[in-house]
Motif scaffolding. Sequence first.
Motif, PDB file in Angstrom:
ATOM      1  N   ILE A 121       2.411   2.026   3.681  1.00 15.01           N
ATOM      2  CA  ILE A 121       3.108   1.290   2.622  1.00 15.01           C
ATOM      3  C   ILE A 121       3.439  -0.135   3.068  1.00 15.01           C
ATOM      4  CG2 ILE A 121       3.972   3.305   1.387  1.00 15.01           C
ATOM      5  CD1 ILE A 121       6.649   2.955   2.728  1.00 15.01           C
ATOM      6  N   THR A 122       3.537  -0.343   4.376  1.00 16.76           N
ATOM      7  CA  THR A 122       3.708  -1.710   4.882  1.00 16.76           C
ATOM      8  C   THR A 122       2.462  -2.534   4.602  1.00 16.76           C
ATOM      9  OG1 THR A 122       5.276  -1.082   6.611  1.00 16.76           O
ATOM     10  CG2 THR A 122       4.008  -3.089   6.988  1.00 16.76           C
ATOM     11  N   ASP A 123       1.287  -1.958   4.864  1.00 20.62           N
ATOM     12  CA  ASP A 123       0.031  -2.658   4.606  1.00 20.62           C
ATOM     13  C   ASP A 123      -0.108  -2.977   3.117  1.00 20.62           C
ATOM     14  OD1 ASP A 123      -3.033  -3.112   5.674  1.00 20.62           O
ATOM     15  OD2 ASP A 123      -2.988  -2.300   3.647  1.00 20.62           O
ATOM     16  N   ILE A 124       0.206  -2.019   2.261  1.00 19.63           N
ATOM     17  CA  ILE A 124       0.098  -2.247   0.816  1.00 19.63           C
ATOM     18  C   ILE A 124       1.043  -3.360   0.382  1.00 19.63           C
ATOM     19  CG2 ILE A 124       0.459  -1.216  -1.456  1.00 19.63           C
ATOM     20  CD1 ILE A 124      -0.319   1.491  -0.232  1.00 19.63           C
ATOM     21  N   THR A 125       2.272  -3.330   0.879  1.00 20.65           N
ATOM     22  CA  THR A 125       3.259  -4.353   0.523  1.00 20.65           C
ATOM     23  C   THR A 125       2.819  -5.729   0.983  1.00 20.65           C
ATOM     24  OG1 THR A 125       5.017  -2.692   0.765  1.00 20.65           O
ATOM     25  CG2 THR A 125       5.691  -5.005   0.716  1.00 20.65           C
ATOM     26  N   ASP A 126       2.382  -5.828   2.241  1.00 19.34           N
ATOM     27  CA  ASP A 126       1.991  -7.125   2.797  1.00 19.34           C
ATOM     28  C   ASP A 126       0.774  -7.695   2.080  1.00 19.34           C
ATOM     29  OD1 ASP A 126       4.040  -6.624   4.529  1.00 19.34           O
ATOM     30  OD2 ASP A 126       2.792  -6.356   6.313  1.00 19.34           O
ATOM     31  N   THR A 127      -0.207  -6.836   1.786  1.00 23.72           N
ATOM     32  CA  THR A 127      -1.421  -7.313   1.121  1.00 23.72           C
ATOM     33  C   THR A 127      -1.122  -7.732  -0.314  1.00 23.72           C
ATOM     34  OG1 THR A 127      -2.771  -5.845   2.487  1.00 23.72           O
ATOM     35  CG2 THR A 127      -3.792  -6.720   0.489  1.00 23.72           C
ATOM     36  N   THR A 128      -0.285  -6.977  -1.007  1.00 24.90           N
ATOM     37  CA  THR A 128       0.070  -7.327  -2.383  1.00 24.90           C
ATOM     38  C   THR A 128       0.748  -8.689  -2.441  1.00 24.90           C
ATOM     39  OG1 THR A 128       0.291  -5.012  -3.049  1.00 24.90           O
ATOM     40  CG2 THR A 128       1.459  -6.639  -4.382  1.00 24.90           C
ATOM     41  N   SER A 129       1.705  -8.917  -1.560  1.00 17.44           N
ATOM     42  CA  SER A 129       2.432 -10.188  -1.600  1.00 17.44           C
ATOM     43  C   SER A 129       1.552 -11.349  -1.163  1.00 17.44           C
ATOM     44  CB  SER A 129       3.695 -10.119  -0.743  1.00 17.44           C
ATOM     45  OG  SER A 129       3.388  -9.821   0.597  1.00 17.44           O
TER      46      SER A 129
END
Length: 715
Positions: free
Chosen positions: A214-222
């Motif tokens: 979920i860290t990867d998803i959050t960072d990539t989305t932002s």
Amino acid sequence: MRLLPRSSAIVGLLIAAYWAPAAEPPGAEWAYSSFKRPAVPALPDPKSHATNEIDRFLLTALAEHKLAFAPEADRRTLIRRAYFDLIGLPPTPEQVEAFVADKSPDAYEKLVDKLLAAPQYGERQAIFWLDLVRFAETDGFKADDPRPLAWRYRDYVIKSFNTDKPFDRFVKEQLAGDELYPDDSDATVATGFLRHYPDEYNAVNLEQRRYEIITDITDTTSAAFLALTSGCARCHDHKYDPITQKDYFRLQAFFAGYWPTESPLISSKDRAEYEKKLAAWETKTADVRAAIAAIEDPYRKKESNRQRGRFPDEYVSLVDIPFESRTPLQRQLAAMVEKQVYVRGDVSKSLKPAEKEQMEVLKARLAELSKEKPTEPVRAMAMTDLATPPTTKLFKRGNWQKPGDELVPGFLSAIDDRDADTKPLGVSSGRRSALANWVASKDNPLTARVIVNRIWQQRFGAGLVRTSSDFGVTGDRPTHPELLNWLASELTVKDWSLKHIHRLIVLSSAYRQGTHGTHAGEKVDPENKLLWQFPRRRLDGETLRDAMLAVSGQLNPKAGGPSVFPELPPELQKSAGAQWKVSADVAERNRRSVYVFVKRNLRYPLFALFDAPDRNETCARRFVTTTAPQALTMLNDSIVIGFGKALADRVTKEVGADREKFIDRAFYLTTGRPATSEENAAMLAFLTRHKGTASEAATDLCHALLNLSEFLYID
């Protein structure tokens, strides 16, 4: 070694300074402030040539430094530039001549419109987006297992660009297509954006692995949609940008209920009908399937027990709890355990002879009954949510083992300091739709600015903000802030049409400039930030391969479908083995580079050599390197030499054995122009003095033409 007291104090001060909240440097707020449509400036000089509003902004900035645009490029240069930029392929000699001969005042506009409407447009533009979202078809890490359905997302991106899907809709589909458009199969495929994280699926520390996902998803989305380095706030308040640690975990809370799925691409009505027929078939075959399971299950259980032993009891025990009785977090962790402990493969090699005989009879019976089984719907690698996600807590210093206050989904405090209003949508939590609607809002100060800046970067090699995924304090300031705001406003006014922005830029006088400006420009603006000349750019690896396929007459224009495996250099193919099984059909191998399989641990060598990212994390801009292996590969690689031979064969087939005609055609195919008398003489002399056969001489000449700077670069 013991530090002296004075040294300890210094170290303490340094640590305190690092972790203390930083004062916000001046100008940090520009990206977070809403933009208004600025007035288009008047031409600073009536003699200046401005095709559209873009030129007026640029010429105003140039005039302040007593500079102007370079003279317009000639038509042969322009058509080659437009073709490579918009569809990623070279024009044919016939297309070049037709454009040069077209004297109508709108000849260039017609050319641009034709390219924007071409199916190859989406194939070219997709490369940039796939870099950004770290698209890959394998998991990464040591196992690097394949993701057989990932290619559908790539096709979705190509289709979206070709149909000029409004960018706000494009964003919403990727973040929450399953929630917002449940009966739209494209929207289901779009959520594959959330599945492109590298996945060490065989990890044992599952809570840590979940947090990393979920860290990867959050960072990539932002980064992809908002050009924010929000990941810096995972461990502490951002040192430079107005993003707090609370902001970070409120963003992460939108993805807390993530639930990977291989979704059927059918409507709710069709799905209900399919499930009804499947249930009837399963009832009819229950006895046969139970008999098969009775034979296989002991062997599966033995292997499952072995795998269960890898996990601590607190994790492995979760699979024994009925799904309905698990907490949301237990459901996610249990799914990660099940992926490893449930053995679903072929166990026939372990069976005893008598069991094998029984299995043959049972499977023959099941195969007969399978004729009545409803056809399995097409599926896509997608994402949905648990209706009730696990709680999100602010982890102290970003350590998942040190949870702090519980948080609910919310937006960035510097832009919109409020919690999200979420409500369940179907079987999903509805959180991601709240985020998608906020990100894709025309009132969001970042989204429109970020995407028009990315398009500018595609056309000119660098964005108006050169740090295209960092609109923060440590990133670059916009070179033309008013132009950036005008383009962002223009995008939203024109229904978020990306093709409209591409067309504006490509039709501008700025884009039509030649690559040779004035010495004054070199003095005043050596980095060409003001665009006093068009920047020459080298082809990237994918476009270079496509161009060699095109000019050699081998390019297969087939679009879409599963990815292909072109041949590797022999020495690499030997070591790659089963990891890279070359496509048997030569025509399949010769499809466009966007359709080449993307393996994280084995990038296609030509792409890697010419700076393609490994797709383990988001890549906003490929930095161009110049290295000896690039030149050595172009000169010595057997695959590149093969392109030279194919080009020679093509030209020979088209013009025969006449050397002068051969030279003229080969040179025209590779450069888009006729050779000069001096170039003709040099090539004729080369063919004459060549010691090999006529075929070998032709191959060597064509190989040399593929190494010309004029072939490798876009003027």
